[in-house]
Structures are given as C-alpha cells and as structure tokens.
Design a protein around this motif. Structure first.
Motif, PDB file in Angstrom:
ATOM      1  N   VAL A   8       0.842  -1.200   0.000  1.00 17.34           N
ATOM      2  CA  VAL A   8       0.000   0.000   0.000  1.00 17.34           C
ATOM      3  C   VAL A   8       0.873   1.243   0.000  1.00 17.34           C
ATOM      4  N   GLY A  21       2.544   1.627  -3.392  1.00 16.48           N
ATOM      5  CA  GLY A  21       1.591   1.996  -4.440  1.00 16.48           C
ATOM      6  C   GLY A  21       0.914   3.318  -4.192  1.00 16.48           C
ATOM      7  N   GLY A  22       0.837   3.740  -2.932  1.00 15.17           N
ATOM      8  CA  GLY A  22       0.218   5.011  -2.607  1.00 15.17           C
ATOM      9  C   GLY A  22      -1.279   5.029  -2.831  1.00 15.17           C
ATOM     10  N   ALA A  23      -1.936   3.840  -2.830  1.00 14.37           N
ATOM     11  CA  ALA A  23      -3.373   3.761  -3.094  1.00 14.37           C
ATOM     12  C   ALA A  23      -3.951   2.589  -2.299  1.00 14.37           C
ATOM     13  N   PRO A  24      -5.292   2.566  -2.095  1.00 10.73           N
ATOM     14  CA  PRO A  24      -5.916   1.443  -1.377  1.00 10.73           C
ATOM     15  C   PRO A  24      -5.606   0.115  -2.067  1.00 10.73           C
ATOM     16  N   VAL A  64      -5.796   1.037   3.408  1.00 14.43           N
ATOM     17  CA  VAL A  64      -5.750   2.363   2.788  1.00 14.43           C
ATOM     18  C   VAL A  64      -4.513   3.096   3.298  1.00 14.43           C
ATOM     19  N   PRO A  65      -3.936   4.022   2.469  1.00 14.22           N
ATOM     20  CA  PRO A  65      -2.730   4.745   2.894  1.00 14.22           C
ATOM     21  C   PRO A  65      -3.027   5.717   4.036  1.00 14.22           C
ATOM     22  N   VAL A 109       3.424   8.940   2.080  1.00 11.20           N
ATOM     23  CA  VAL A 109       2.698   7.805   2.646  1.00 11.20           C
ATOM     24  C   VAL A 109       3.579   7.138   3.702  1.00 11.20           C
ATOM     25  N   THR A 125      -0.369   2.519   6.941  1.00  7.47           N
ATOM     26  CA  THR A 125      -1.712   2.116   6.500  1.00  7.47           C
ATOM     27  C   THR A 125      -2.646   1.960   7.691  1.00  7.47           C
ATOM     28  N   ALA A 127     -11.500   4.192   4.243  1.00  5.95           N
ATOM     29  CA  ALA A 127     -10.790   5.406   3.828  1.00  5.95           C
ATOM     30  C   ALA A 127     -11.082   6.570   4.777  1.00  5.95           C
TER      31      ALA A 127
END
Length: 548
Positions: free
Chosen positions: A86, A89-92, A121-122, A130, A133, A153
C-alpha cells in the motif's frame, strides 16, 4: 521510468517525515486503538492494524486480533508485510483471497500467519508522504464492497490527521527550540558586546544593553523612566539629538551616524558616537542604534592637539627668537674670517671656523624643525606645476659636485630620456634631492655615486646610489624616524633630513624608498608622478644619456 518500489520505502524525505511523527516504537495509544476497533466493527473483520512502514520493517502502532507472536513483537519484516505494498503503491489495496491472488499466494502473511483477505488504505501526510496504512484482515476469503473501502478510507483519513498532528507538534517543538537557542545567542551577543545598543520609541528608551548603561554609569532600569532620554544628553546637544531622532523616525533619513556629548550619573561629560537606523516595532516607528564611548579617544585627541599647539608655539618662538641671533653670529664670523676686523692668527681662524660651522648646523636644525612642524600640521605648502625633472637633477648635482670632489666621490648622472616632466614643486624636489646627494657624499666613503633618472610606470624615478658601508636590514625602517642618525656619531647632522624628504615626497604625490646591502652600498629612489601625455616622444628613449 517508474521508480523502484523498494526505493519508495527508502526515500529520505518519506523517512524524515516518518521520523518527525515520533510514533515508531512508542506504546499503544487510545487515539489509534479506537480507530482499529471501529474499522474491525464497521467492516466485520476479526483483525485490524494501524501500521507505520520504514525501509526495513512494519511497526504496529495499534492492532486488534493479531496472533500472539505478532501482537507481542508489534512488528514484522518488510518481506512479511502486505501493508508495504500500500505504501509503495500510494493507493488502497483490496485482496479478497490471498491464496488465489498471484501476488500473495506465496506471501508469508498467508502462509505463516493465515491472512486470507486484506483491505488497506494509505495513511499519508499533508504533503503526500505515505507513512503507513490502516487495514483490516480476515482468516477466510471475502469480497470487500465499495462501502467497506469507503468507510475504511474515512477512518484512514482520521489516522492521517492524527499522524500529521504529531508531526506538526514535533516541528513546532523543534522551531521553539531553535527560537529559544537563537534568542539565547542573540541576547548573549547584545548583552555582552563591547558596543552600547539602544532602542528608542515614542520619545523614550525601550531598551538599553548593559554596556550602554555602563557608559553612563547608570542601571539599565534608570533609562526606562520618563524623561531619561533628555537627561543623559548634554544640554547644548539636546536640540541636535532630538532633530536627528526626528529625521530618522519620520523616514527623512534611514540611517545616520554622528557624535554628541552625554552626561554621566556622576555629572562628568561623556562623548558618544552613535549609528542608528529606523525600524518598525509593534507597528510603530522605532530607532535602533549602536553607541560607542569615545571619551578616551576625544580627550587623547584634545591632549594631542594641545601638545601640537604648544610645539608649534615653541617652533615659532625658535624661528623668531633663535634664527635672528644665530644669523648675527654667522655674520660676525664671516666678517672676522674676511679680515675686516684685522688679520687672524691661525689658531683664531680655526676657532672662528669651528664657531661658524656650529652656528650653521644650529641654523639647519632650526630650519629642519620648522619644516617638520609644518609637514606634521599639514601647513606645508607645495605649488604643484609642470617641472622638467632632468634640469632640476642636473642643477642639484652641479651644486653638490664640489662637495663630492672634496670627499673624493666621483659623481655621474645619466637619464633615460629628456624631457621628463613631472607634477611637483621645484623647490621641494630640490630639497629632497639635495638631502639624498649630500647623504650619499657623506656616507659614500670616497667611492663613486651614480644618479639615474628615467620613466617608471605612471611616473618618473630618480635613484641615488652610493657604495658606502650600507645599512643593516634592521635599521632600514629607522632611517626615516625623526632624529635618528646611524653610522659614525661624529658625522654632523640633525637626523631629520630623510624623515622630511619622505614627507615632502608624499606631499608631492610621490614616495621615497630605499634598498641597501651592508658592505655594498645603498640606493634611494624618489618616485614622482609625471605629466607626460600618452604617445609623447622623448629623445633617446630607452638609451641612457651620460651627462658627466
């Protein structure tokens, strides 16, 4: 080219932001534990964590439902962390079945810890770094819905806000520490400097440092009383000080440097040199300045001026009261030597000649003292005009030639070219050259004397070289000191010729230099600025012309 995911984890800026939170390796806190409980309850998951990920590991700031070994360790290596994906990738990230997902079917989280479903989620900072999580996990496969991810989120945003708050606290603490240290340095500099520092606003002192108060013999708090500003200024200087303060505060002058007289606590006068600038403090104009106590310097200058005035009065008296009788003595000596009063015996003539020589030496000393006094007082006048230097050098050499012959010194003169116009005063140039040539004869010990004249740089040089005993290196600076005589003490002289010659050279915009080697001789060089226009030609340029 996409960045290496592992490099994202080791990014210095991200790690610095994580460090600023001061959260890694800290005990559990209710603010984060509440979030993991809410996440597990809302999504109906048995496990949830708030994780922080650095370059080597995943740290569980809060956790719920983890196996005992993980719960006790509160961390896992990066290669056992799904949360690291996470962060990279910087995304959920949503995984319904890790055993069926090619990315995680061989992952330790499934094989070792039994994580079968994952949603994370970040948790990011305000500037997009980031740091970790908020995730939920299950031990059985499940389909995570959009509502599940949206709820997660929202909770992740709360976690991010708390992380950012901790980071802001760290920054604020660091800023406060820097400000405290800076203030300590500033206060130390201001309060320990040797210069007085003051701030004036609304017609009164707002601040004075200890040195400023010390100069007036007062305490710092004494300056903050109403009316203190005018009480420390000499009554005769109050109007000028007030006007200077007004001009700066009103913006007429931004900075100003001047001196005024102050009054110490014991009533004595104080001389202060101040340099102040306009400033804005609390939205109002103020004056920030530095004051330097120059009382000792002023009093010393006054003493020096008084001494110079006394010396000048003495020199004037010497000129008026001594030169006249000495001239009279010399006149009568000349009459006796001429035989007007009758023939003298050999012994009488020798005695009169000695008297005449002593009187002449005394008159030279008086004249030298007067020249020295005028030079030091800046009253020696020089009429700067176009002077043809070769003609002057030839004339002086001709005057000295009989003396040179008497001492057995051959005198030769050569010039690089003629004419050689210089900017100078012919009378003063003759005085300098006569001194140099006379000294060359006196100390030349009957050896040849060479005089050379020619252009050099932006001017013209006359060099006088003798082949006498020379001057020791340690004595070179002393020969230009007043009343210093080197060599044979029987030599008659005032010890003022060379000091006067150097001062006269400076008066003419030139300089007088010397080089010498013991046992070889000495060379004195007189440099004078020339008036020769660029491109003007000179006969025999570059080929010395031997005069005699």
């Amino acid at each position: 080219m996409s960045p290496d995911p592992a490099e994202i984890l080791r990014d210095p800026a991200r790690l610095a932001a994580l460090c600023e939170t001061r959260l890694p390796d800290t005990p559990p806190e209710e603010a984060f534990d509440r979030l993991t409980r809410l996440a597990a309850r809302l999504l109906g998951a048995p496990g949830s964590t708030v994780s922080l990920v650095d370059g080597e590991r995943q740290f569980f700031k809060s956790h719920l439902g983890l196996p005992a070994p993980l719960a006790e360790a509160r961390q896992t290596p990066i290669d056992e962390s799904i949360c690291a994906h996470v962060v990279m990738g910087g995304a959920p990230l949503v995984v319904g079945d890790t055993a069926a997902d090619p990315r995680f079917r061989e992952h330790p989280a499934w094989l070792r810890w039994g994580v079968r479903a994952y949603a994370g989620v970040p948790v990011a900072t305000a500037d997009g770094q980031v740091l970790g999580t908020l995730c939920v996990v299950d031990v059985v496969p499940r389909a995570w819905g959009d509502e599940d991810v949206a709820a997660l989120a929202e909770l992740g945003a709360l976690a991010a806000a708390e992380v950012e708050r901790r980071r802001a606290e760290t920054r604020a603490a660091r800023t406060t520490a820097v400000l405290r240290e800076t203030e300590a340095w500033f206060r130390s500099l201001v309060e320990q400097t040797i210069a007085g520092i003051y701030v004036i606003q609304d017609g009164r002192f707002r601040y004075v440092n200890p040195r400023f108060a010390e100069a007036f013999g007062m305490r710092q708090e004494d300056f903050y009383a109403p009316g203190a500003l005018l009480r420390v200024v000499h009554p005769d200087d109050v109007a000028r000080v007030e006007e200077n303060i007004r001009r700066r505060l009103e913006g007429e002058l931004l900075t100003l440097r001047y001196a005024f007289r102050g009054i110490r606590a014991d009533g004595r006068e104080l001389f202060l040199e101040v340099h102040g600038s306009r400033a804005e403090m609390e939205g109002r104009p103020a004056l920030v300045g530095i004051g330097i106590d120059v009382t000792e310097r002023v009093l010393a200058e006054r003493e020096r001026e008084a001494a110079v005035a006394a010396r000048d009065r003495f020199y004037a008296m010497a000129s008026h009261e001594l030169r006249t009788p000495i001239s009279t003595v010399m006149l009568y000596n000349d009459l006796l030597l001429s035989g007007v009063c009758g023939e003298l015996t050999e012994a009488q003539r020798e005695s009169v000649e000695r008297s005449q020589k002593s009187a002449r030496h005394l008159l030279e000393l008086i004249n030298d003292l007067l020249d020295l006094s005028k030079l030091e007082a800046g009253k020696m006048e020089a009429r700067i005009e176009d002077v043809e230097l070769v003609t002057v050098v030839e004339s002086v050499a001709g005057d000295v030639e009989p003396l040179a012959a008497e001492h057995g010194c051959g005198l030769s003169l050569s010039v690089a070219r003629r004419p050689l116009p210089v900017a100078g005063d012919e009378r003063r140039i003759r005085q300098i050259l006569l001194n140099l040539l006379s000294n060359a004869v006196k100390f030349g010990r009957g050896r040849p004397i060479e005089v050379w004249c020619g252009p050099e740089g932006e001017g013209v040089v006359v060099s006088v070289t003798d082949h006498g005993p020379g001057i020791a290196p340690g004595d070179l600076p002393r020969i230009f000191e007043d009343f210093v005589q080197l060599g044979d003490e029987s030599e008659v002289g005032t010890g003022l010729g060379l000091p006067i010659a150097r001062r006269l050279a400076a008066l003419l915009g030139g300089r007088l230099e010397v080089s010498s080697s013991p046992g070889v001789g000495s060379t004195f060089r007189l440099f004078l600025p020339h008036l020769l226009e660029e491109g003007a030609s000179g006969e025999g340029s570059g080929i010395p012309e031997v005069i005699y």
